[in-house]
Write an enzyme that holds these catalytic residues in place. Structure first.
Site, PDB file in Angstrom:
ATOM      1  N   LYS A 114      35.708  71.544  -9.340  1.00  0.00           N
ATOM      2  CA  LYS A 114      35.582  72.643  -8.378  1.00  0.00           C
ATOM      3  C   LYS A 114      36.067  73.909  -9.053  1.00  0.00           C
ATOM      4  CE  LYS A 114      34.383  72.999  -3.999  1.00  0.00           C
ATOM      5  NZ  LYS A 114      33.566  72.094  -3.163  1.00  0.00           N
ATOM      6  N   ASP A 154      29.713  77.022  -2.635  1.00  0.00           N
ATOM      7  CA  ASP A 154      30.673  76.595  -1.617  1.00  0.00           C
ATOM      8  C   ASP A 154      30.876  77.859  -0.778  1.00  0.00           C
ATOM      9  OD1 ASP A 154      32.575  74.118  -1.053  1.00  0.00           O
ATOM     10  OD2 ASP A 154      33.816  75.882  -0.748  1.00  0.00           O
TER      11      ASP A 154
HETATM   12  N1  GLU Z   1      30.447  72.638  -2.262  1.00  0.00           N
HETATM   13  C1  GLU Z   1      29.742  71.463  -1.840  1.00  0.00           C
HETATM   14  C2  GLU Z   1      30.714  70.338  -1.559  1.00  0.00           C
HETATM   15  O1  GLU Z   1      31.813  70.594  -1.134  1.00  0.00           O
HETATM   16  C3  GLU Z   1      28.594  71.095  -2.761  1.00  0.00           C
HETATM   17  C4  GLU Z   1      28.941  70.872  -4.179  1.00  0.00           C
HETATM   18  C5  GLU Z   1      27.731  70.695  -5.099  1.00  0.00           C
HETATM   19  O2  GLU Z   1      26.594  70.692  -4.606  1.00  0.00           O
HETATM   20  O3  GLU Z   1      27.964  70.534  -6.291  1.00  0.00           O
HETATM   21  O4  GLU Z   1      30.431  69.178  -1.690  1.00  0.00           O
END
Ligand code: GLU
Length: 458
Positions: A114, A154
């Protein structure tokens, strides 16, 4: 005294996982997995960097940039980027930690990561956002790649930001590759990716409803409280309406819109809210219009949960810790039977404890049934995984094909949670198994076993 930094959100996410493992039979059956838990909770790598950019007044602005490369046992690091003033290492470590196990539950080859920045997109012009994204990627591009680390969106990072980031990566690296997901449909994005998190939550809850009612009930006729008004909330709401349910609330950081009486949001009203959000505006701007004020109450500064009246389903889809213990009690008192997180760690530990205690005390149909985000909202990153697969093969699947795969993944994710909980936590027949315990053990053991095979612990 520990010399570790204070990281409240990360500690909360860690304790939530660790306590469910401790309270199951996992460590009795496999004591060596305690070692795996200690190893998996330390990120493989954290990158921190400076992002300097120019605002529209030609002034220098500076923000912090981060990427937490948490675990790559199952595949390249994968997870979104969050641009929000609250972003710090504690938030990104909690999100990255959740992402490891969520990605494992999709069954696809993705590790967990992340990233993001404390940059606040609110009130910024499109040009300022573009200049920020260019500067952010100028550093981040040294650390990512289609087989290394694949970020996505996100909170605060939509298709527009993914476009600016991708363009800068392509220019600096002289490489067109699937290094980001959530791309535009005409340049490598997957159909259904924008819808996937919200649709996936609803597909997951459909399985909960069917399991709990032996196939007798569905979303048809159900009253559904949703928080948030971003990508997840919008598409969850549209899918609930398509399946015959009523959506009785939406919200943003400034307040909540609650439908009067038996009214439901319509798809047209959700489209109007979506258009506001593209312009980074607040719901309050539309709430006072004649059409909205006749049909909805606007409650400034409030979250929806204690204001929605009788509901059957609650889908927190805004941000972390958006349901407190008292709000959990209020939802149970309002008749809510199903709660599933569209957001990551949407419920506080106090709220989870309230839901889980109620489930254990009221075995069977009278219980409330709680689904954690790492299972219920896995549809977004699952379709990101499908976007990576399409990019690698240089092909595009139809919307029907992607939607069918998303449905299969959500079904498997639900069943895996149920089966694993039955194996390690709640053997009683006819009892709703703990989806938080089952999903945590299923995700954790998959990652821990891969790490052991690869010599990450022994
Ligand atoms: N931010 C999204 C999550 O919390 C998607 C992450 C992504 O698609 O890599 O899962």
């Amino acid at each position: 005294m520990s010399n570790l930094p204070v990281e409240p959100e990360f500690e909360q996410a860690y304790k939530e996982l660790a306590s469910t493992l401790e309270n199951s039979t996992l460590f009795q059956k496999f004591p060596e997995y305690r070692k795996a838990l200690a190893v998996v909770s330390v990120p493989e790598r954290i990158i921190q960097f400076r992002v300097v950019w120019e605002d529209d007044q030609h002034q220098v602005q500076v923000n912090r940039g981060f990427r937490v490369q948490f675990n790559s046992a199952l595949g390249p690091y994968k997870g979104g980027l969050r641009f929000h003033p609250t972003v710090n290492l504690s938030i990104l470590k909690f999100l990255g930690f959740e992402q490891i196990f969520k990605n494992a539950l999709t069954g696809l080859s993705m590790g967990g990561g992340k990233g993001g920045s404390d940059f606040d997109p609110k009130g910024k012009s499109d040009n300022e956002i573009r200049r920020f994204c260019v500067s952010f990627m100028t550093e981040l591009c040294k650390h990512i790649g289609a087989d290394t680390d694949v970020p996505a969106g996100d909170i605060g990072v939509t298709g527009r930001e993914v476009g600016f980031l991708f363009g800068q990566y392509r220019k600096i690296r002289n490489q067109w590759e699937g290094v980001l997901t959530g791309k535009g449909g005409s340049w490598g994005g997957s159909l259904i990716r924008p819808e996937a998190t919200g649709y996936g939550v609803v597909y997951y809850v459909e399985h909960m409803i069917q399991h709990a009612t032996a196939g007798k009930e569905s979303f048809a006729g159900k009253r559904v409280a949703i928080s948030g008004s971003g990508n997840v909330a919008q598409y969850a709401a549209l899918k609930v309406i398509e399946l015959g349910g009523s959506v009785v609330s939406l919200s943003d950081s400034q307040g909540s819109l609650i439908a009067n009486g038996d009214a439901s949001f319509t798809p047209e009203e959700i489209d109007l809210i979506a258009a506001l959000k593209v312009d980074r505006k607040q719901i309050s701007e539309i709430a006072t219009s004649a059409a909205f004020s006749a049909k909805f109450k606007y409650l400034p500064g409030a979250r929806p949960w204690v204001h929605v009246g009788q509901v059957d389903v609650a889908l927190p889809s805004a941000t972390q810790n958006e349901v407190s213990g008292e709000e959990a009690e209020a939802l149970i008192a309002a008749g809510c039977k199903f709660i599933a997180e569209g957001s990551n760690m949407g419920c506080t530990q106090a709220a989870i404890d309230v839901f889980e205690a109620h489930r254990e005390a009221n075995q069977g149909a009278a219980a409330i049934w709680y689904a954690p985000g790492k299972a219920a909202n896995a549809g977004g990153v699952a379709v990101s995984g499908l976007e990576m697969a399409q990019n690698s093969a240089r092909i595009n699947w139809t919307a029907e094909e992607v939607d069918a795969r998303l449905k299969d993944i959500m079904k498997a994710c639900f069943q895996n949670g149920v089966d694993t909980a039955k194996e390690f936590a709640t053997p009683t027949e006819g009892y709703f198994p703990s989806l938080v315990t089952g999903s945590n053990i299923a995700g954790f053991t998959k990652v821990a076993a891969a790490m052991k095979d690869q010599g990450d612990w022994w």
